[in-house]
Design a protein around this motif. Sequence first.
Motif, PDB file in Angstrom:
ATOM      1  N   THR A 299      -2.586  -6.534  -8.905  1.00 38.67           N
ATOM      2  CA  THR A 299      -1.260  -5.929  -8.741  1.00 38.67           C
ATOM      3  C   THR A 299      -1.209  -4.558  -9.430  1.00 38.67           C
ATOM      4  N   ARG A 300      -1.754  -4.511 -10.666  1.00 39.08           N
ATOM      5  CA  ARG A 300      -1.727  -3.259 -11.438  1.00 39.08           C
ATOM      6  C   ARG A 300      -2.512  -2.163 -10.709  1.00 39.08           C
ATOM      7  N   HIS A 302      -3.397  -2.025  -7.450  1.00 37.24           N
ATOM      8  CA  HIS A 302      -2.848  -1.677  -6.130  1.00 37.24           C
ATOM      9  C   HIS A 302      -1.607  -0.792  -6.270  1.00 37.24           C
ATOM     10  N   ASN A 303      -0.729  -1.129  -7.206  1.00 42.32           N
ATOM     11  CA  ASN A 303       0.486  -0.321  -7.378  1.00 42.32           C
ATOM     12  C   ASN A 303       0.158   1.070  -7.908  1.00 42.32           C
ATOM     13  N   LYS A 307       0.998   4.557  -5.979  1.00 46.31           N
ATOM     14  CA  LYS A 307       1.720   5.654  -6.657  1.00 46.31           C
ATOM     15  C   LYS A 307       0.910   6.954  -6.550  1.00 46.31           C
ATOM     16  N   GLU A 343       2.251   1.854 -13.475  1.00 47.28           N
ATOM     17  CA  GLU A 343       3.368   2.414 -12.702  1.00 47.28           C
ATOM     18  C   GLU A 343       3.462   1.716 -11.347  1.00 47.28           C
ATOM     19  N   VAL A 344       4.637   1.832 -10.715  1.00 51.30           N
ATOM     20  CA  VAL A 344       4.802   1.282  -9.362  1.00 51.30           C
ATOM     21  C   VAL A 344       5.299   2.398  -8.447  1.00 51.30           C
ATOM     22  N   GLN A 346       7.576   4.434  -5.743  1.00 51.63           N
ATOM     23  CA  GLN A 346       9.034   4.525  -5.593  1.00 51.63           C
ATOM     24  C   GLN A 346       9.445   4.417  -4.125  1.00 51.63           C
ATOM     25  N   LYS A 349       6.123   0.414  -0.516  1.00 51.33           N
ATOM     26  CA  LYS A 349       6.493  -0.909  -1.017  1.00 51.33           C
ATOM     27  C   LYS A 349       5.505  -1.385  -2.089  1.00 51.33           C
ATOM     28  N   PRO A 350       5.994  -1.693  -3.309  1.00 46.63           N
ATOM     29  CA  PRO A 350       5.059  -2.186  -4.333  1.00 46.63           C
ATOM     30  C   PRO A 350       4.509  -3.560  -3.940  1.00 46.63           C
ATOM     31  N   SER A 352       2.866  -7.408  -5.207  1.00 46.05           N
ATOM     32  CA  SER A 352       2.889  -8.331  -6.334  1.00 46.05           C
ATOM     33  C   SER A 352       2.058  -9.558  -5.970  1.00 46.05           C
TER      34      SER A 352
END
Length: 480
Positions: A299-300, A302-303, A307, A343-344, A346, A349-350, A352
């Motif tokens: 998740t970390r 990919h987001n 970003k 960071e994610v 804005q 789509k983030p 999870s």
Amino acid sequence: MSTKTPITVAYGDGIGPEIMEATLRIIEAAGANIEIETIEIGEKVYLRGIETGMEPSAWESLERTRVFLKAPITTPQGGGYKSLNVTIRKALGLFANVRPCVAYHPYVYTKHPGMDVVIIRENEEDLYAGIEHRQTEQVYQCLKLITRPGSEKIIRYAFEYARVHNRKKVTCFVKDNIMKMTDGLFHKVFEEVAAEYPDIQNETWIVDIGAAKLADTPEQFDVIVMPNLYGDVLSDVAAQIAGSVGLAGSANIGSQAAMFEAIHGSAPRRAGQNVANPSGLLLGAVMMLVHIGQGDVATRVHNAWLKTIEDGIHTYDIYKEGVSQRKVGTREFADAVIERLGEVPQVLKPVSYQASQVIRVEPKTPARKQEKRLVGVDVFLDWDRGSPNDLGSALSRVSEGPLALRVISNRGVKVWPDGLPETFCTDHWRCRFMAQDGESVTPDQVVKLMGRVVEAGFEPIKSENLYLFDGVPGFSAIHG
Ligand code: NAD
């Protein structure tokens, strides 16, 4: 700290080493709890005379770790080299190929801003079993094998994938209006498995119109599952129309092992210049982290990657004046992703992933035993000495017990009795011998019939027994 998960890593050829270095740097900075074993595969190994492109010691590592992160390789020009991917897939039983095809509008150009499709392709069966024969001077054959356990495994995987990843719908692509038995089985198993997942919508499309719809309105699809050949073709189409063929990762999943990679090749002309985009391999590595139960790290990563794309920090292949902010090289792109860990995005789509999101499937119950009854045989002949009527009258004199000639076809079209003179015929004939009214015959009668066909001066090139399963024909009807 918990024990590290061992993974096997191959740096590959061309741009492979650069994008692998960037990928590993990012996932390690994100806290991936992995222990890397490096193996050599690809061009150099092929050129040392190893036809699979992989040394025996590399296999030992894979058998130990059962998780493979693989950079693209170059297959040397000229024949005789086996496809490394096909070898690995078969050796490790990697039955599922998973390719998320996502649009990153407005940061990466695409005609389909809302596209977010996952293609799940059966990876071991279909026309890829590699069973091909030349049977006559004019005719070649490739066997298409679709099995019930193989279909069930991939379809169940698709539904489990949909459930775990909060997807709403699974679509099946088949061509069962033509291939009623093989694709028909895939479709039937799809409906059986779908009934066990009432929380997920399901639908089936004939692959031709389905492919047209996928190319035109991909946002209508969610997860699509299909047999090997359609999946091979359409997963490339889907990745391309998402606008991001260089950005797509791919997972090859088996019940005991898995391999993760980018979908692109080794781009040798871009090698060693610090320009290649590491995103495809990085997104493959994200799938690997999910697979080994490190969904939080996935998740970390990919987001932070989303970003970075959103901040307009782009490698040359997706850089666009007016949209991008900064053109960067491979290393600088990796640095930018690392800076954004935590960071994610804005606008995009983030994602999870759960901490542990491992999908395991096994075919459930073995198919119930059906009554199997032999009722005839298709004898295939290599013959070029006359018309269908000549063949029909000669073979009408050949019989064994209740087995007698009923129909002859050429390329699947009936040519005797009452064939049309216009039908084009090759040197490859299917001659169907059956008992009257579905009466049973014995294997011994089939063997004796073959002997009589040879005695009559014909050359059988193969035969296919005709069975009824619980009274239902296990063979296609002859058209014409
Ligand atoms: P390719 O995907 O390597 O490259 C096509 C073009 O796409 C390149 O010229 C380059 O401009 C661009 N490109 C691809 N990946 C990129 C990236 N990460 N960053 C920036 N630009 C990128 O296809 P190809 O040129 O047809 O094949 C080259 C070699 O790769 C061949 O030897 C082929 O057999 C092999 N190949 C390997 C794999 C694999 O290992 N999985 C897959 C496909 C092709």
